[in-house]
Design a protein around this motif. Structure first.
Motif, mmCIF file in Angstrom:
data_model
loop_
_atom_site.group_PDB
_atom_site.id
_atom_site.type_symbol
_atom_site.label_atom_id
_atom_site.label_comp_id
_atom_site.label_asym_id
_atom_site.label_seq_id
_atom_site.Cartn_x
_atom_site.Cartn_y
_atom_site.Cartn_z
ATOM 1 N N PHE A 144 -16.727 7.179 15.989
ATOM 2 C CA PHE A 144 -16.130 6.759 14.886
ATOM 3 C C PHE A 144 -14.488 7.135 14.422
ATOM 4 O O PHE A 144 -13.903 6.279 14.045
ATOM 5 N N GLU A 145 -14.444 8.429 14.958
ATOM 6 C CA GLU A 145 -13.067 8.941 14.628
ATOM 7 C C GLU A 145 -11.844 8.060 15.475
ATOM 8 O O GLU A 145 -11.115 8.106 15.024
ATOM 9 N N LEU A 146 -12.291 7.344 16.426
ATOM 10 C CA LEU A 146 -11.421 6.555 17.040
ATOM 11 C C LEU A 146 -11.039 5.194 16.217
ATOM 12 O O LEU A 146 -10.161 4.422 16.929
ATOM 13 N N CYS A 147 -11.978 4.900 15.368
ATOM 14 C CA CYS A 147 -11.785 3.555 14.757
ATOM 15 C C CYS A 147 -10.779 3.592 13.742
ATOM 16 O O CYS A 147 -10.554 4.360 12.869
ATOM 17 N N ASP A 148 -9.912 2.607 13.790
ATOM 18 C CA ASP A 148 -8.926 2.361 12.809
ATOM 19 C C ASP A 148 -9.184 1.187 12.096
ATOM 20 O O ASP A 148 -8.892 0.039 12.608
ATOM 21 N N PHE A 149 -9.615 1.150 10.778
ATOM 22 C CA PHE A 149 -9.821 -0.120 10.255
ATOM 23 C C PHE A 149 -8.787 -0.839 9.259
ATOM 24 O O PHE A 149 -8.855 -1.494 8.622
ATOM 25 N N THR A 150 -7.727 0.104 9.265
ATOM 26 C CA THR A 150 -6.493 -0.231 8.516
ATOM 27 C C THR A 150 -6.183 -1.928 8.477
ATOM 28 O O THR A 150 -5.803 -2.381 7.380
ATOM 29 N N THR A 151 -6.121 -2.511 9.559
ATOM 30 C CA THR A 151 -5.525 -3.908 9.592
ATOM 31 C C THR A 151 -6.426 -4.859 8.822
ATOM 32 O O THR A 151 -6.119 -5.786 8.017
ATOM 33 N N ILE A 152 -7.918 -4.493 9.010
ATOM 34 C CA ILE A 152 -8.914 -5.084 8.156
ATOM 35 C C ILE A 152 -8.664 -4.984 6.775
ATOM 36 O O ILE A 152 -8.689 -5.962 5.715
ATOM 37 N N TYR A 153 -8.585 -3.568 6.479
ATOM 38 C CA TYR A 153 -8.244 -3.284 4.973
ATOM 39 C C TYR A 153 -7.120 -4.185 4.089
ATOM 40 O O TYR A 153 -7.125 -4.581 3.252
ATOM 41 N N GLU A 154 -6.090 -4.069 5.130
ATOM 42 C CA GLU A 154 -4.845 -4.627 4.498
ATOM 43 C C GLU A 154 -4.926 -6.308 4.424
ATOM 44 O O GLU A 154 -4.454 -6.918 3.494
ATOM 45 N N TRP A 155 -5.694 -6.897 5.411
ATOM 46 C CA TRP A 155 -5.963 -8.156 5.261
ATOM 47 C C TRP A 155 -6.838 -8.500 3.943
ATOM 48 O O TRP A 155 -6.344 -9.438 3.265
ATOM 49 N N HIS A 156 -7.679 -7.531 3.682
ATOM 50 C CA HIS A 156 -8.482 -7.793 2.467
ATOM 51 C C HIS A 156 -7.440 -7.568 1.531
ATOM 52 O O HIS A 156 -7.754 -8.495 0.318
ATOM 53 N N LEU A 157 -6.529 -6.528 1.180
ATOM 54 C CA LEU A 157 -5.763 -6.518 0.004
ATOM 55 C C LEU A 157 -5.023 -7.809 -0.060
ATOM 56 O O LEU A 157 -4.872 -8.241 -1.139
ATOM 57 N N ARG A 158 -4.603 -8.333 0.870
ATOM 58 C CA ARG A 158 -3.672 -9.698 0.922
ATOM 59 C C ARG A 158 -4.649 -10.796 0.466
ATOM 60 O O ARG A 158 -4.230 -11.545 -0.695
ATOM 61 N N GLU A 159 -5.819 -10.691 0.745
ATOM 62 C CA GLU A 159 -6.882 -11.872 0.237
ATOM 63 C C GLU A 159 -7.091 -11.857 -1.246
ATOM 64 O O GLU A 159 -6.943 -12.646 -2.089
ATOM 65 N N LYS A 160 -7.154 -10.531 -1.550
ATOM 66 C CA LYS A 160 -7.303 -10.096 -3.196
ATOM 67 C C LYS A 160 -6.210 -10.596 -3.801
ATOM 68 O O LYS A 160 -6.175 -11.174 -4.962
ATOM 69 N N GLU A 161 -4.830 -10.368 -3.109
ATOM 70 C CA GLU A 161 -3.550 -10.603 -3.938
ATOM 71 C C GLU A 161 -3.594 -12.192 -4.180
ATOM 72 O O GLU A 161 -3.132 -12.739 -4.926
ATOM 73 N N ASN A 162 -3.669 -12.764 -3.155
ATOM 74 C CA ASN A 162 -3.761 -14.410 -2.934
ATOM 75 C C ASN A 162 -4.602 -14.974 -4.082
ATOM 76 O O ASN A 162 -4.316 -15.793 -4.657
ATOM 77 N N LYS A 163 -5.941 -14.378 -4.129
ATOM 78 C CA LYS A 163 -6.752 -14.890 -5.108
ATOM 79 C C LYS A 163 -5.946 -14.865 -6.312
ATOM 80 O O LYS A 163 -6.395 -15.574 -7.275
ATOM 81 N N LYS A 164 -5.575 -13.613 -6.691
ATOM 82 C CA LYS A 164 -4.915 -13.408 -8.097
ATOM 83 C C LYS A 164 -3.974 -14.310 -8.319
ATOM 84 O O LYS A 164 -3.680 -14.613 -9.384
ATOM 85 N N GLN A 165 -3.171 -14.628 -7.502
ATOM 86 C CA GLN A 165 -1.774 -15.520 -7.570
ATOM 87 C C GLN A 165 -2.323 -16.914 -7.972
ATOM 88 O O GLN A 165 -1.539 -17.734 -8.166
ATOM 89 N N MET A 166 -3.267 -17.314 -7.432
ATOM 90 C CA MET A 166 -3.823 -18.536 -7.710
ATOM 91 C C MET A 166 -3.561 -19.198 -8.935
ATOM 92 O O MET A 166 -3.698 -18.220 -10.086
ATOM 93 N N THR A 167 -3.331 -20.403 -9.208
ATOM 94 C CA THR A 167 -2.866 -21.120 -10.649
ATOM 95 C C THR A 167 -4.248 -21.293 -11.296
ATOM 96 O O THR A 167 -5.245 -21.167 -10.636
#
Length: 706
Positions: free
Chosen positions: A240-263
């Motif tokens: 587990f210690e060698l796992c870095d989920f950051t990229t996925i986490y950031e993708w998630h944040l972007r998704e969230k943001e996109n959703k928020k930006q929808m008209t």
DNA sequence: CCTCAGACTTGGAACAATATTT
DNA sequence: AAATATTGTTCCAAGTCTGAGG
């Protein structure tokens, strides 16, 4: 009054205690007039300042994100001084007088008996349209008189527990299949390939980064163990210690943001689409009546978020497939089509002694079930809700006797009897939950019968301090003065035992409830909670409501509601904006004080001679007479006072959750009657959904008393 | 009794929709 | 119009209690 139970010290008004109960718990006699009052009260809990130690600490779930409030067990509420109502904010709504309560149509209390009844009247609101829509045509005998019929049925169940005659529905809706995003996480610094299934689980974890779960060892271990099963033994990912989920986490944040930006239109389109997909699942037809379905959505896969120190937190909750699901449907009615091509239901039943439409086994705990039920607004639910309150009301007639009874047994030689007496006393007085036994693999929480020695401290001469984690791992912390025999008994029960031993070693909820049933048919421990809550609301509303503005009345209601919430220990996490909210209030108060002081200074000057006219400053600002100044000052002072009150209320309520009692413990008829009596629009108290749920209570008369 | 599967209520937090402020 | 705060709704976990079967 002699040995009263509560020690509230004097005061009556804002005293620390909620109820000073004078009535009896103690010795029997007593005037009965008083007995309706709940015994519940919290002594120390609400006691003054010292309280910071007292009831606080909310145990938050590890999950709550908010970075802010990080400290889980932060301080929490303090004393609860009841302050006067004071209408805090002001949005004045126009006051629609006239309670339109009456308008609601007849509640349908249809007996569960056979055949449908014909009422189609739906609950209060809106969907008349749908309901009418012809569903149903069968006229049947309508048995009214629900109260009686119900009671009988429950009691002797002539026809046993038949819950419906015909049942139609469209089954359940499955969550969409997983859509891989393809974002690669890093392992030991290197991007790794994952199959969609593997990625799905990694994403579940990645997305929880800013919850407290993400840093809990148990959670991580459980997650990792389950994930590795999917990765397979040969997968590169091993630690587990060698796992870095950051990229996925950031993708998630972007998704969230996109959703928020929808008209707005985009969002609406999405909503419409969703509505369309869900449409068919929304309703069931029960005995010819169209009823809303509660939860037709099958729970999506995810990582289990157990509360408190749950040993299974983080385990993968696998995807549920049609083959896991058992459908219950009327005989002869078309079986819902399985929405997933090529798959099929596990089983189809036609059991009209139960109310569920479907169920599957909880993937985390094979022995548990997840049910799909009708919504709370359905008449099936409404009816049993009503029965619940009727039972609690019935307890009023037995409560004196019950108290006499257990008081007698406080000194019984029979240890079982004695423990039951004391346990009953606690359930009655403190509205504790029964406390069933729990498994090893669940969070370690307790209720009355499972209290451990370490949860109770005897404070001479006759106080008991309770400190334990109850349902949902919410901490219950309360110090109460009890009758001496109770105190002695508890001391004796604990003597010579280890911290982790049961205080009530001889009994459990089965025995407790069995005993209660002898005192009143159908009585169980939980009835005391309902009773306590409703009696408290009824008493407070009737005692305290006087003429006043709408806002003032609502405030009284809130106060009573809060009282009940405290009795039931319904807590909530303090909102992350709480601090800033307080700061803002303080700021405003300070501002007002400055203003006030300025005016005071001016007043001094004015008094000192100068008449309004003369003065050097030729400024245009007109001088005010001392009286005018004084008026202004007192105006501001009143404002300050008001704000201080709001501030205190806010502070005192920051950990109190009002919703739970409103929805589950307070007989809605009390509220409805009170609203009618005092011309308060019911929707000031009940939101739309809750109003629908309480459709059965809407036509009660203004004279109703619990 | 006792166990334990089963069914239904209760619970706080997450999330969504609204209202209010900036 | 965007940012926040508040309120209402949904989600699903965690209790209570019952009843069948030994």
């Amino acid at each position: 009054m002699a040995p009263t139970v509560c020690l509230s010290d004097g005061d009556d008004e804002d005293g620390p205690i909620s109820f000073k109960r004078t009535a009896s718990v103690k010795s029997e006699q007593e005037d009965d007039s008083e007995d309706e009052k709940p015994l519940a009260m919290r002594t120390t809990r609400l006691t003054s300042n010292a309280s910071s130690t007292s009831r606080n600490s909310i145990k938050r779930r590890p999950g709550d994100s908010n970075t802010g409030t990080s400290s889980p067990l932060k301080k929490a509420k303090h004393s609860a001084i009841e302050r006067e109502p004071k209408a805090a904010d002001a949005h004045d709504n126009k006051i629609p007088l006239a309670p339109r309560l009456t308008s609601v149509k007849p509640s349908k209390t249809k007996p569960p008996a056979k055949n449908a009844t014909k009422n189609k009247k739906k609950s209060p609101s809106s969907f008349t349209k749908d309901s009418q829509k012809g569903v149903e045509m069968k006229a049947k005998k309508t048995v009214r008189n629900s109260r009686l019929s119900k009671a009988m049925k429950v009691r002797q169940g002539s026809g046993s527990g038949k819950k419906w005659s015909t049942l139609e529905h469209n089954g359940v809706m499955f969550p969409p299949p997983y859509m891989p995003h393809g974002v690669k996480m890093l392992y030991n610094g290197q991007p790794v390939d994952l199959t969609p299934e593997q990625e799905e689980v990694a994403t579940m974890f990645a997305v929880m980064r800013d919850t407290e779960y993400a840093s809990k060892e148990t959670f991580i271990n459980n997650f990792f163990t389950d994930w590795r099963k999917i990765l397979g033994k040969t997968h590169i990912i091993k630690k587990f210690e060698l796992c870095d989920f950051t990229t996925i986490y950031e993708w998630h944040l972007r998704e969230k943001e996109n959703k928020k930006q929808m008209t707005t239109e985009e969002k609406k389109a999405l909503r419409d689409e969703k509505g369309k997909r869900e449409e068919k699942y929304l309703w069931a037809i029960v005995d010819g009546v169209k009823e809303k379905v509660g939860n037709f959505r099958v729970e999506p896969p995810g990582l289990f978020r157990g509360r408190g120190e749950h040993p299974k937190m983080g385990r993968l909750k696998r995807r549920i497939r049609p083959n896991d699901i058992t459908i219950n449907i009327g005989k002869g009615t078309p079986v819902p089509v399985c929405p997933i091509p090529g798959e099929s239901w596990k089983e189809v039943k036609h059991d009209n002694t139960v109310t569920w439409l479907a169920f599957w086994n909880d993937p985390i705990n094979q022995k548990d079930f997840k049910y799909v039920f009708l919504a709370a607004s359905s008449s099936l639910k409404g009816q049993s809700d009503k029965e619940k309150y009727e039972k609690a009301r019935k307890l009023k007639d037995h409560i004196d006797n019950i108290r006499v009874n257990y008081t007698k047994d406080f000194r019984s030689k029979d240890q079982v009897k004695k423990q039951i007496a004391v346990a009953t006393y606690l359930v009655d007085k403190l509205a504790l939950r029964a406390g069933n036994e729990k498994d090893e693999d669940e969070a370690d929480t307790v209720g009355c019968c499972t209290l451990k020695v370490e949860n109770v401290t005897c404070l001479p001469p006759n106080k008991l301090q309770f400190d334990f984690l109850g349902k949902d791992s919410i901490r219950y912390l309360n110090t109460v003065e009890v009758e001496l025999p109770v105190y002695e008994a508890v001391k004796e029960f604990c003597a010579g035992k280890n911290k982790g031993d049961n205080v009530f070693a001889e009994i459990d909820t089965i025995k407790l409830n069995a005993h209660l049933k002898e005192l009143m048919p159908g009585l169980t421990a939980k009835v005391f909670r309902t009773y306590n809550a409703s009696v408290t609301l009824d008493a407070m509303l009737n005692k305290e409501t006087e003429d006043g503005t709408l806002l003032q009345k609502i405030s009284i209601y809130k106060r009573a509601n809060k009282e009940v919430a405290i009795i039931c220990n319904h807590q909530r996490a303090v909102s992350k904006s709480h601090d800033s909210q307080m700061a803002k209030l303080n700021e405003k108060i300070d501002e007002l004080k400055v203003q006030r002081d300025g005016l005071k200074a001016e007043l001094e000057k004015a008094k000192k001679g100068k008449r309004p006219g003369d003065d050097k400053d030729g400024s245009r600002k007109k001088k005010l007479t001392p009286e005018m100044l004084e008026n202004k000052i007192s105006g501001i002072e009143a404002k300050i006072e008001g704000m201080v009150i709001t501030k205190n209320n806010t502070e005192e309520s920051k950990t109190v959750a009002l919703g739970t009692s409103k929805i589950n413990y307070l007989d809605p008829r009390i509220t409805v009657a009170w609203c009618k009596t005092h011309e308060i629009p019911i929707n000031k108290i009940f939101s739309k959904t809750i109003l629908e749920k309480f459709g059965w209570a809407m036509d009660v008369g203004p004279g109703f008393r619990f």
